[in-house]
Design a protein around this motif. Structure first.
Motif, PDB file in Angstrom:
ATOM      1  N   HIS A 137      27.924  53.314  69.221  1.00 30.80           N
ATOM      2  CA  HIS A 137      28.927  52.702  68.353  1.00 30.80           C
ATOM      3  C   HIS A 137      28.943  53.402  66.993  1.00 30.80           C
ATOM      4  O   HIS A 137      29.998  53.593  66.393  1.00 30.80           O
ATOM      5  CB  HIS A 137      28.627  51.217  68.167  1.00 30.80           C
ATOM      6  CG  HIS A 137      28.781  50.402  69.414  1.00 30.80           C
ATOM      7  ND1 HIS A 137      29.841  50.567  70.285  1.00 30.80           N
ATOM      8  CD2 HIS A 137      28.033  49.402  69.934  1.00 30.80           C
ATOM      9  CE1 HIS A 137      29.731  49.697  71.286  1.00 30.80           C
ATOM     10  NE2 HIS A 137      28.639  48.985  71.100  1.00 30.80           N
ATOM     11  N   ALA A 138      27.746  53.769  66.514  1.00 28.38           N
ATOM     12  CA  ALA A 138      27.676  54.455  65.221  1.00 28.38           C
ATOM     13  C   ALA A 138      28.342  55.830  65.315  1.00 28.38           C
ATOM     14  O   ALA A 138      29.069  56.246  64.403  1.00 28.38           O
ATOM     15  CB  ALA A 138      26.220  54.592  64.775  1.00 28.38           C
ATOM     16  N   THR A 140      30.739  56.643  67.383  1.00 26.69           N
ATOM     17  CA  THR A 140      32.169  56.344  67.447  1.00 26.69           C
ATOM     18  C   THR A 140      32.731  56.090  66.051  1.00 26.69           C
ATOM     19  O   THR A 140      33.770  56.639  65.663  1.00 26.69           O
ATOM     20  CB  THR A 140      32.423  55.106  68.333  1.00 26.69           C
ATOM     21  OG1 THR A 140      31.842  55.329  69.627  1.00 26.69           O
ATOM     22  CG2 THR A 140      33.900  54.812  68.494  1.00 26.69           C
ATOM     23  N   ALA A 141      32.034  55.255  65.284  1.00 28.91           N
ATOM     24  CA  ALA A 141      32.512  54.879  63.946  1.00 28.91           C
ATOM     25  C   ALA A 141      32.547  56.099  63.025  1.00 28.91           C
ATOM     26  O   ALA A 141      33.522  56.286  62.279  1.00 28.91           O
ATOM     27  CB  ALA A 141      31.630  53.783  63.360  1.00 28.91           C
TER      28      ALA A 141
ATOM     29  N   MET B 104      33.637  46.895  58.397  1.00 30.76           N
ATOM     30  CA  MET B 104      33.248  48.242  57.956  1.00 30.76           C
ATOM     31  C   MET B 104      34.431  49.040  57.432  1.00 30.76           C
ATOM     32  O   MET B 104      34.278  49.859  56.530  1.00 30.76           O
ATOM     33  CB  MET B 104      32.626  49.003  59.128  1.00 30.76           C
ATOM     34  CG  MET B 104      31.193  49.398  58.894  1.00 30.76           C
ATOM     35  SD  MET B 104      30.446  50.079  60.408  1.00 30.76           S
ATOM     36  CE  MET B 104      30.793  51.811  60.231  1.00 30.76           C
ATOM     37  N   HIS B 131      26.721  48.306  60.151  1.00 28.78           N
ATOM     38  CA  HIS B 131      26.805  47.825  61.535  1.00 28.78           C
ATOM     39  C   HIS B 131      26.264  46.405  61.712  1.00 28.78           C
ATOM     40  O   HIS B 131      26.576  45.757  62.689  1.00 28.78           O
ATOM     41  CB  HIS B 131      26.030  48.751  62.463  1.00 28.78           C
ATOM     42  CG  HIS B 131      26.288  50.197  62.227  1.00 28.78           C
ATOM     43  ND1 HIS B 131      27.446  50.810  62.628  1.00 28.78           N
ATOM     44  CD2 HIS B 131      25.566  51.176  61.612  1.00 28.78           C
ATOM     45  CE1 HIS B 131      27.420  52.095  62.296  1.00 28.78           C
ATOM     46  NE2 HIS B 131      26.294  52.340  61.667  1.00 28.78           N
ATOM     47  N   HIS B 137      31.213  45.899  66.603  1.00 31.69           N
ATOM     48  CA  HIS B 137      31.315  46.958  67.618  1.00 31.69           C
ATOM     49  C   HIS B 137      31.511  46.346  69.005  1.00 31.69           C
ATOM     50  O   HIS B 137      32.254  46.881  69.828  1.00 31.69           O
ATOM     51  CB  HIS B 137      30.053  47.818  67.610  1.00 31.69           C
ATOM     52  CG  HIS B 137      29.864  48.628  66.358  1.00 31.69           C
ATOM     53  ND1 HIS B 137      30.898  49.282  65.734  1.00 31.69           N
ATOM     54  CD2 HIS B 137      28.763  48.893  65.621  1.00 31.69           C
ATOM     55  CE1 HIS B 137      30.439  49.919  64.659  1.00 31.69           C
ATOM     56  NE2 HIS B 137      29.152  49.695  64.571  1.00 31.69           N
ATOM     57  N   LEU B 173      40.180  49.270  66.115  1.00 31.03           N
ATOM     58  CA  LEU B 173      39.067  50.069  65.582  1.00 31.03           C
ATOM     59  C   LEU B 173      38.705  49.514  64.210  1.00 31.03           C
ATOM     60  O   LEU B 173      39.584  49.101  63.463  1.00 31.03           O
ATOM     61  CB  LEU B 173      39.469  51.547  65.432  1.00 31.03           C
ATOM     62  CG  LEU B 173      39.361  52.438  66.662  1.00 31.03           C
ATOM     63  CD1 LEU B 173      39.805  53.858  66.320  1.00 31.03           C
ATOM     64  CD2 LEU B 173      37.928  52.461  67.195  1.00 31.03           C
ATOM     65  N   ASP B 174      37.402  49.554  63.884  1.00 26.16           N
ATOM     66  CA  ASP B 174      36.988  49.043  62.576  1.00 26.16           C
ATOM     67  C   ASP B 174      36.994  50.175  61.558  1.00 26.16           C
ATOM     68  O   ASP B 174      35.961  50.594  61.035  1.00 26.16           O
ATOM     69  CB  ASP B 174      35.605  48.397  62.671  1.00 26.16           C
ATOM     70  CG  ASP B 174      35.294  47.572  61.428  1.00 26.16           C
ATOM     71  OD1 ASP B 174      36.197  47.427  60.573  1.00 26.16           O
ATOM     72  OD2 ASP B 174      34.161  47.070  61.315  1.00 26.16           O
ATOM     73  N   VAL B 175      38.189  50.685  61.299  1.00 25.31           N
ATOM     74  CA  VAL B 175      38.362  51.774  60.341  1.00 25.31           C
ATOM     75  C   VAL B 175      39.761  51.637  59.756  1.00 25.31           C
ATOM     76  O   VAL B 175      40.671  51.168  60.444  1.00 25.31           O
ATOM     77  CB  VAL B 175      38.163  53.143  61.049  1.00 25.31           C
ATOM     78  CG1 VAL B 175      39.158  53.351  62.162  1.00 25.31           C
ATOM     79  CG2 VAL B 175      38.228  54.316  60.069  1.00 25.31           C
TER      80      VAL B 175
END
Lengths: 569, 569
Positions: A137-138, A140-141, B104, B131, B137, B173-175
């Motif tokens: 996941h990290a 991916t992020a 995040m 995270h 995630h 997505l967390d972005v």
């Protein structure tokens, strides 16, 4: 496997698991370096002792598990690695495993999981096959933040003058989602960004995943992140993550992921599970730092390289060991009766369908008909200067005469050989293998690279093709030649190479079984992975985002009426 | 804040953090229910005691922190919640916080983080803002697996006869990535899926995030996942996650995420951080199960609802409490001098720019000119039958006369009032607030919903608009009327409603300050969140995927030369 044999998940769920702090203490990993993630998983924190120098000082043995060219079903390489580690324990030796983390995408696709098999598994397998400690996941992020910063840069005026057509940095997700392979983004209104075509890969195909696997320290990871080339400006200069000021944030996102994850086998052998780069376009090897930690603490460190010896092991020797400074003492070549029968060219194996009935009949002759593949892989390992041990992964459907035939062939080629029944019996079924590997480790190995740093990129590709694969030469397409020249001009000529080809043949043609001769490797296109630190050649159609089957494993994974997790395997 | 005051990250990094096992033991959470994630964070496992019944049995006080209509800078609601919890500790009361997990995406956008401020923060803030234990995630992975299964279903022949134009399930997505708001997927060749237009939202806008926040148990979570409606077939019937056989896998992916995360404040008050649904289109409240765990263990449980009392608190009362069965004892209304000056309509505040100079001058008159907004929010809370406590979040730039003016206004409206200096002084600066809140809790509160389950969906929307916001009525667009009728026909008429409107005004027009009158709420479109369990009305332009600024926080987040993390705030 006969019907009453329990499923992998059932065996894993029935297992007595030891507190991970006990596993760590037993392995000599200090409490201060342990970050628990639940009771059965922990991260081992890197510290100033995590270096190649310290890893080498103890004189521990370093073993890579590889295989003959696999059938589409796989030949039980992870199961053999786990069996061997458990066999080492049964024979009184202190071993540690270092393996790749499975990707969640395929867990919900065909496979339902990847953690060894039967009585040679890593547990807790539910954690292993899902989020574990969140390293994927990290990745991916971090990967997608860089992508967002690229498109944000374009949106706010493109000060760096990036040629949008040259942007090679795609996005990633850890899911099998074919509809994301080719997408157009930035649609909508003016405030919704700049439209352009791009796509998504699976997370294990991310260059950041390879960086995680090849970094020798957190500082090294940070520098590699900064060196990532995302594309070029209109003058042809490389544009890096550092140019976009993204490297600091990417490192912050990966600050925990850099530490390897400690799990255990069913027999409580410590297993460091860390990083999971793709086996076809990337290196297909677990992390260097996990190997450092392993060699610091155990007498035998057993790692695994993806696919056959031509694929993962070649990169293990030429790329991973080159970066890590470590030297292997033995290479275990996993072979099965069905793989050699398949290399005879007499049968066709299709994943998801039962094996052809004739393949299950007793026939040492069919095994012998596929022997060329095994012999070629023995030769590949030998050419790297490393002691080969052929490990026959025994299936209940095998016949004694067939095992005997493999033994004869391999011994005639001068390799050590052992049969193991680790899947059915655990470590007790792999004591012969453990003894054979220990003997090989006491024998002389001295790693010989296939090429020098100073060779041109084209020469490096040619040497791998001819000296490892047995090709007559390489055929580099004009566009690829131009790209190679550009990479050398930009200062990347000293990098090692990775050849992205099918894993189903030693050649670049998946239909060619055995040990193909009279062929040339076609290099269609070459790409730069400047952060990971290699140039890779595309030799065939490489899929970097899998799809789901018509009825994927995801439809069967869930909980039963008692609340027990089902469907992982 | 004056220059020598340390940054949030500096304060957090200098803090003495207690082992999370000590925090848990002090709170009476048993060792067996604790899953450590590192030394300073743990998950508290749900068990058969985690129920509304048990949560109510102890008679603990339940306090929601809300606010007046915020300026674009925010009014320190989280900081006030943390201050209050720490103030409870200083006055000898046993308190626990239950808060949303920060996203995040925005951490790398404008904000650089969200964990309270100054001496009223949640630590470890680096974990909190990144995270944490991977719950976001997990939501991302579950959401995108369902998306992949939808497109896979289309690719393999669309047996369910899904009308692709009706598919409302996007990806997340967390972005902060504006270029993903509108995309076309499935391009390429035949084997690369079915082309169609869709888009990505930020993870906190995922319906699965709301499900995580509203589930009352893991079993309830599983059922809600199955009820998710992803679109309709060509006959107009709803197609659910269960129809796609995805619910089991989604539950497996969320099996750890369902357990709340235990952290601590700078003064070691236990804080359960769990779930983080968007405040505009979703509920904007932390999880129900965390509140259950809190009420089981502490005497005062302090939770926070997103944005002003018209937004998060309205949903807290009408949706979250309706589902949880819990009843609040007090509502804290956070107010600042700058917020009321802003509601005077005399100043314009722009995020990222300094406040207008005139706003920093001593002027009780300007405060009074914005009083209508505070009075309206006091009325909103009172209409729910709950005791309001006005908490003045003191800034160093405030004047005593301005605080006094707010006190006069609020007390004249019959509310309790307290000034707190928790950001500058920690819990010691919030003892008055703690006493005021405790007194309010001992007073009588009895939750009154704005509408009944049996009201029609349109009546529910109208009642919220008129009874809560003070609108004259609602104006439902013809298409929205048709959608409401469809939802009722499909059996979703009994669900509560959420109104997605701007948070910068009590009305649906962000430019209207104070307490707008003579307006009607325009309902442009309505959507169904069948898994989460509500219907939501779109009243304005709702952005569900933020973008990055020209120079985002991501460019400044990283490590300094000593290896210390910098740039989070």
């Amino acid at each position: 496997m006969s019907t009453p044999f329990p499923s992998d998940l059932e065996i894993a769920q029935a297992a007595e698991i030891q507190p991970i702090s006990d596993i760590a203490a037993e392995a000599g990993i200090s409490e201060a370096r342990l970050e628990p993630y639940g009771k059965n998983v922990a991260k081992v924190l890197l510290d100033e002792t995590t270096t190649a120098e310290n890893a080498l000082k103890k004189g521990s043995k370093y073993i890579v598990v590889t295989a003959v060219t696999p059938t589409p079903l796989g030949e039980g390489k992870t199961a053999t690695a786990v069996s061997l580690a458990q066999g080492m324990g049964k024979t009184g030796r202190k071993a540690m495993l270092t393996l790749r983390q499975p990707s969640m995408g395929p867990t919900f696709g065909i496979k339902g999981g990847a953690a060894g098999g039967g009585y040679s598994q890593i547990i807790p397998m539910q954690k292993l096959n899902l989020h574990l400690t969140g390293d994927f996941h990290a990745v991916t992020a971090a990967h997608n933040l860089l992508a967002a910063m690229i498109d944000n840069h374009l949106h706010h005026g493109n000060e760096l003058n990036i040629d949008t057509r040259s942007i090679s940095w795609r996005r990633v997700l850890d899911v099998n989602d074919r509809a994301l392979r080719n997408v157009v983004i930035g649609l909508g209104e003016r405030m919704d960004g700049v439209p352009r075509q791009t796509g998504f890969d699976i997370t294990s195909a991310s260059e950041i995943m390879v960086i995680l696997s090849l970094a020798t320290s957190f500082d090294d990871l940070r520098e590699r992140l900064g060196r990532i080339v995302i594309g070029y400006n209109h003058d042809g200069d490389a544009v890096t993550a550092k140019d976009l000021k993204a490297d600091g944030s990417l490192a912050v996102i990966l600050a925990d992921a850099v530490n390897p994850n400690l799990l255990q086998t069913l027999e409580h052998t410590p297993a460091l599970i860390h990083a999971g780069p793709f086996g076809n376009i990337a290196t297909g090897n677990s992390s260097i730092v996990a190997d450092y930690v392993g060699l610091e603490h155990a007498d035998y460190v057993i790692t695994e390289a993806g696919f056959g010896a031509d694929m993962g092991a070649e990169r293990f020797f030429n790329v991973k060991c080159r970066v890590s400074g470590l030297r292997p003492d033995a290479a275990v070549l996993v072979v099965t009766v069905r793989s050699l029968k398949s290399h005879s060219g007499l049968f066709k194996i299709v994943p998801g369908k039962p094996l052809p009935e004739d393949m299950l009949k007793e026939s040492p002759a069919d095994v012998e008909a596929g022997a060329a593949n095994l012999l070629k892989h023995i030769e590949i390992v030998r050419n790297f200067g490393v002691q080969p041990v052929v490990a026959i992964n025994a299936f209940p459907t095998d016949f004694e005469s067939e095992h005997q035939k493999i033994r004869e062939i391999a011994e005639a080629a001068g390799a050590r050989v052992a049969i193991h029944r680790g899947v059915a019996e655990g470590g007790a079924g792999a004591t012969d293998l453990a003894d054979a590997v220990a003997a090989a480790c006491d024998d002389h190995s001295e790693l010989v690279y296939t090429y020098e740093d100073s060779d041109s990129l084209e020469t490096k590709l040619e040497k791998v093709a001819t000296k490892v694969y047995g090709a007559d030469g390489i055929e580099v397409a004009p566009a690829a030649k131009k790209q190679l020249a550009q990479f050398e001009q930009l200062g990347y000529g000293n990098l090692p190479v990775v050849i992205a080809k099918t894993h189903l043949s030693i050649s670049s043609d998946a239909s060619l079984k055995g040990a193909p001769t009279d062929w040339a490797l076609p290099v269609r296109e070459v790409r730069l992975a400047a952060g990971a630190g290699y140039v890779y050649a595309i030799c065939g159609t490489m899929r970097t985002m899998p799809g789901l089957a018509k009825s994927p494993a995801a439809e069967r994974i869930g909980f039963d009426e008692k609340g027990t997790m089902v469907g992982l395997s």
